[in-house]
Scaffold this motif. Structure first.
Motif, PDB file in Angstrom:
ATOM      1  N   GLN A 242       8.976  39.672  -9.470  1.00 21.50           N
ATOM      2  CA  GLN A 242      10.240  39.841 -10.191  1.00 21.50           C
ATOM      3  C   GLN A 242       9.995  40.196 -11.659  1.00 21.50           C
ATOM      4  OE1 GLN A 242       9.568  37.393  -8.099  1.00 21.50           O
ATOM      5  NE2 GLN A 242      11.167  37.447  -6.550  1.00 21.50           N
TER       6      GLN A 242
ATOM      7  N   LEU B 119      11.400  48.229 -15.297  1.00 22.64           N
ATOM      8  CA  LEU B 119      12.740  48.677 -15.685  1.00 22.64           C
ATOM      9  C   LEU B 119      12.871  48.756 -17.201  1.00 22.64           C
ATOM     10  CD1 LEU B 119      15.532  49.501 -14.701  1.00 22.64           C
ATOM     11  CD2 LEU B 119      16.148  47.105 -14.641  1.00 22.64           C
TER      12      LEU B 119
ATOM     13  N   ILE C  13      11.151  43.776 -13.478  1.00 21.94           N
ATOM     14  CA  ILE C  13      11.942  43.821 -14.712  1.00 21.94           C
ATOM     15  C   ILE C  13      11.172  44.544 -15.804  1.00 21.94           C
ATOM     16  CG2 ILE C  13      12.949  42.404 -16.549  1.00 21.94           C
ATOM     17  CD1 ILE C  13      13.646  40.349 -14.343  1.00 21.94           C
TER      18      ILE C  13
ATOM     19  N   ARG D  87      21.313  40.304 -12.913  1.00 10.88           N
ATOM     20  CA  ARG D  87      20.428  39.434 -12.109  1.00 10.88           C
ATOM     21  C   ARG D  87      20.529  38.054 -12.557  1.00 10.88           C
ATOM     22  NH1 ARG D  87      15.325  40.786  -9.479  1.00 10.88           N
ATOM     23  NH2 ARG D  87      16.394  41.475  -7.687  1.00 10.88           N
TER      24      ARG D  87
ATOM     25  N   THR E  23      22.312  46.589 -14.172  1.00 13.45           N
ATOM     26  CA  THR E  23      21.694  45.965 -13.000  1.00 13.45           C
ATOM     27  C   THR E  23      20.760  44.843 -13.414  1.00 13.45           C
ATOM     28  OG1 THR E  23      21.833  48.031 -11.785  1.00 13.45           O
ATOM     29  CG2 THR E  23      20.262  46.417 -10.984  1.00 13.45           C
ATOM     30  N   MET E  24      19.983  45.114 -14.449  1.00 17.57           N
ATOM     31  CA  MET E  24      19.044  44.105 -14.927  1.00 17.57           C
ATOM     32  C   MET E  24      19.768  42.883 -15.491  1.00 17.57           C
ATOM     33  SD  MET E  24      15.899  44.549 -17.613  1.00 17.57           S
ATOM     34  CE  MET E  24      16.939  44.854 -19.019  1.00 17.57           C
TER      35      MET E  24
END
Length: 108
Positions: free
Chosen positions: A59, A66, A63, A108, A104-105
Motif C-alpha cells: 500500500q 501515485l 501511494i 483511501r 482517489t488517493m
C-alpha cells in the motif's frame, strides 16, 4: 543512455532506503515526490524491489508511485507553460487525470 538509467535507478533505490530508514513511510513519500520530477521508471523499479524484498508494504509503494506520478505531471504541466499557449492545452489534458488520481488517493 542505459548507463545513466542504471545510475538513476541505483540513486533512487538508495534514496528510498535512506528515506524509509530515517522517516518511515513519510520518507518514501518525500523521495517519491522529489524523484517523480525526473523519472517514473526508476521509482517504480525501486519500489517494486523494496516491496518484493518485504522492506516496504504494498500500500505504501502504491501511494508512493501515485505521488511520483502526480509530481511528474505537475512538473511537466508547469514546464509546458514556458512554450506559451501550449501550456494551456497540456494543462487541460493532464490536470484532470492528476486531479482524479489525487482524489482517489485522498479517498483511501
Amino acid at each position: 543512455m542505459q548507463t545513466l538509467l542504471w545510475h538513476l535507478l541505483a540513486a533512487t533505490l538508495i534514496g528510498f532506503a535512506v528515506g524509509l530508514e530515517a522517516f518511515g513511510s513519510a520518507g518514501v513519500f518525500a523521495v517519491s515526490a522529489l524523484s517523480g520530477v525526473a523519472d517514473l521508471d526508476a521509482i517504480s523499479l525501486s519500489l517494486a524491489r523494496l516491496t518484493a524484498s518485504e522492506q516496504l508494504v504494498l500500500q505504501v509503494a502504491a501511494i508512493a508511485i501515485l505521488i511520483a506520478a502526480l509530481s511528474n505531471t505537475l512538473f511537466k504541466t508547469v514546464l509546458s507553460f514556458g512554450a506559451g499557449r501550449l501550456g494551456v492545452y497540456v494543462a487541460l489534458g493532464l490536470l484532470p487525470g492528476g486531479l482524479l488520481a489525487l482524489l482517489t488517493m485522498l479517498g483511501r
